[in-house]
Design a protein around this motif. Structure first.
Motif, mmCIF file in Angstrom:
data_model
loop_
_atom_site.group_PDB
_atom_site.id
_atom_site.type_symbol
_atom_site.label_atom_id
_atom_site.label_comp_id
_atom_site.label_asym_id
_atom_site.label_seq_id
_atom_site.Cartn_x
_atom_site.Cartn_y
_atom_site.Cartn_z
ATOM 1 N N VAL A 338 0.859 -1.195 0.000
ATOM 2 C CA VAL A 338 0.000 0.000 0.000
ATOM 3 C C VAL A 338 0.893 1.241 0.000
ATOM 4 O O VAL A 338 1.184 1.823 1.041
ATOM 5 C CB VAL A 338 -0.945 0.023 1.218
ATOM 6 N N PRO A 339 1.349 1.695 -1.163
ATOM 7 C CA PRO A 339 2.203 2.882 -1.228
ATOM 8 C C PRO A 339 1.390 4.151 -1.007
ATOM 9 O O PRO A 339 0.163 4.164 -1.164
ATOM 10 C CB PRO A 339 2.757 2.829 -2.652
ATOM 11 N N LEU A 340 2.073 5.215 -0.657
ATOM 12 C CA LEU A 340 1.413 6.499 -0.462
ATOM 13 C C LEU A 340 0.686 6.942 -1.730
ATOM 14 O O LEU A 340 -0.357 7.594 -1.659
ATOM 15 C CB LEU A 340 2.441 7.559 -0.052
ATOM 16 N N SER A 341 1.182 6.548 -2.884
ATOM 17 C CA SER A 341 0.547 6.941 -4.146
ATOM 18 C C SER A 341 -0.860 6.375 -4.292
ATOM 19 O O SER A 341 -1.644 6.855 -5.115
ATOM 20 C CB SER A 341 1.402 6.474 -5.330
ATOM 21 N N ALA A 342 -1.199 5.369 -3.473
ATOM 22 C CA ALA A 342 -2.542 4.794 -3.511
ATOM 23 C C ALA A 342 -3.523 5.534 -2.609
ATOM 24 O O ALA A 342 -4.722 5.311 -2.674
ATOM 25 C CB ALA A 342 -2.493 3.318 -3.096
ATOM 26 N N ALA A 343 -3.018 6.407 -1.748
ATOM 27 C CA ALA A 343 -3.853 7.125 -0.782
ATOM 28 C C ALA A 343 -4.660 8.221 -1.474
ATOM 29 O O ALA A 343 -4.321 8.658 -2.591
ATOM 30 C CB ALA A 343 -2.983 7.743 0.310
ATOM 31 N N PRO A 344 -5.737 8.692 -0.841
ATOM 32 C CA PRO A 344 -6.485 9.822 -1.385
ATOM 33 C C PRO A 344 -5.560 11.018 -1.620
ATOM 34 O O PRO A 344 -4.569 11.196 -0.897
ATOM 35 C CB PRO A 344 -7.519 10.113 -0.296
ATOM 36 N N GLN A 345 -5.887 11.850 -2.591
ATOM 37 C CA GLN A 345 -5.020 12.970 -2.942
ATOM 38 C C GLN A 345 -4.780 13.890 -1.756
ATOM 39 O O GLN A 345 -3.682 14.425 -1.574
ATOM 40 C CB GLN A 345 -5.627 13.759 -4.100
#
Length: 394
Positions: A338-345
């Protein structure tokens, strides 16, 4: 961050339960024929990290969920409340979001459903999905009843005002020398009521090389001597972490004990100036924090079927990505991939602006240790209160 009472310490006595990682058939529950209302209570500040994903589950499953009600309560009050409801056969709490404290207490008192053993075909295989350190916390504290949903290596870190602190301590000797040379400018909150204070207390035996970091009474000779020496330069110990943050922000203190989440989130919220910096001591060992989902015994079977599906849903990478939040429990995800790039903007933007590029390297660089078992932790808290904090607690 959590606080463990003497009563909650008994959770450790439930024993070390090995998770049932085998995929055997177990009790299967039929899903409800009509949507059910879920009552979820948070005693750990967890909703800040998980509410969006829980609400998403409800929206995506209108045939299972008619309504979700959220409430919050102090952790120490929950076990007695649940036990009373169960004794009266009138349980109105369907899911509990908790830290290791109330959850351990619930394991001891037999308050929770054993979800990992009973529903292995609904929940994922724990050793396949969890990060290694989160799996360690699942085994040590979640056992068979709790499902780890968020994880942080936590701390300890040290926050400081760079315009007021020109020489950064690199090790414990230099930290002690700085505190003595700058009396009243360093503090940490009373450990029993503070996540940063708690991790600082448990990490010091590792950093100082004490003979038995798991035994605060007979194995922390160097730690107790060091904390007493540090005490000579400390004015008082606040009752909670928020006070230390405010005093750092207003200039009363120049350096305080912190954690990843307590560094990032207060700066996002504007409680602490963005310019505040952090450091970790040489030889640091991280003391992690984890929060769990638990289903109380006495919940209707049709609801249990929905709740176990919700638990499995919350362990999916897409839902775990929400737990980055605004750095509150940094990083947040308990599962792999779960990379940060998958988190909500919004989360990506907050971490990009207020996160620290060096944190990923620090997390990889230093080892993670299991927190003290509740009984030992309470003994450490009591000894600190008696021999370190004594007359300086407010």
């Amino acid at each position: 961050m959590f606080t463990i009472s003497r009563r909650q310490a008994l959770g450790a006595l439930a024993g070390f339960a090995v998770l049932p990682f085998g995929r055997s058939f177990a009790d299967e529950l039929a899903l409800p024929t009509s949507p059910v209302a879920l009552n979820i209570i948070d005693v750990a500040g967890n909703l800040q990290l998980t509410q969006a994903a829980i609400e998403k589950f409800g929206k995506e499953n209108p045939g299972l969920v008619s309504k979700i009600t959220f409430s919050r309560a102090p952790s120490p009050e929950l076990p007695a409340k649940l036990a009373a409801q169960q004794a009266a056969n009138r349980v109105d709490i369907d899911l509990v979001l908790t830290g290791p404290g109330a959850m351990s207490d619930g394991i001891t008192q037999g308050l929770w459903i054993d979800v990992w053993t009973k529903y292995p075909t609904v929940l994922p295989k724990a050793e396949d999905v969890y990060l290694d350190s989160a799996l360690m916390m699942q085994k040590n504290f979640g056992q068979n009843e709790g499902v780890a949903v968020v994880y942080s290596p936590s701390g300890p870190l040290f926050e400081y005002a760079p315009d007021r602190v020109k020489t950064i301590p690199r090790n414990t000797d230099e930290l002690l020398a700085w505190v003595k040379a700058n009396p009243g400018k360093f503090c940490y909150a009373r450990p029993v009521n503070s996540g940063p204070g708690w991790t600082f207390l448990m990490a010091m035996p590792y950093i100082l090389g004490d003979k038995n970091p798991s035994d605060p009474i007979n194995g922390w000779e160097k730690t107790w001597a060091y904390l007493k020496a540090l005490d000579e330069g400390i004015d008082y110990y606040p009752s909670g972490t928020t006070v230390t943050m405010k005093e750092l922000a207003e200039g009363t203190r120049d350096m305080i004990v912190s954690t990843f989440g307590w560094d990032i989130n207060p700066r996002v919220l504007g409680i602490v100036p963005k310019e505040i910096e952090t450091f970790a001591l040489e030889g640091t060992h991280w003391v992690p924090d984890t929060q769990f989902m638990c289903i109380p015994k006495g919940v209707a079977e049709e609801k249990v079927a929905v709740l176990v599906k919700l638990m499995a849903f919350m362990l999916e990478p897409a839902q775990q990505a929400y737990t980055y939040d605004k750095g509150y429990f940094y990083p947040g995800p308990a599962v792999k991939g779960v990379p940060l790039s998958a988190a909500p903007q919004e989360s990506q933007d907050a971490i990009a602006e207020f996160g620290r590029p060096q944190y990923e390297e620090l997390i990889r660089k230093f080892p993670v240790e299991a927190p003290l078992k509740p009984e030992a932790l309470v003994a450490a808290f009591e000894k600190w209160d008696r021999e370190v904090g004594a007359n300086k607690m407010k």
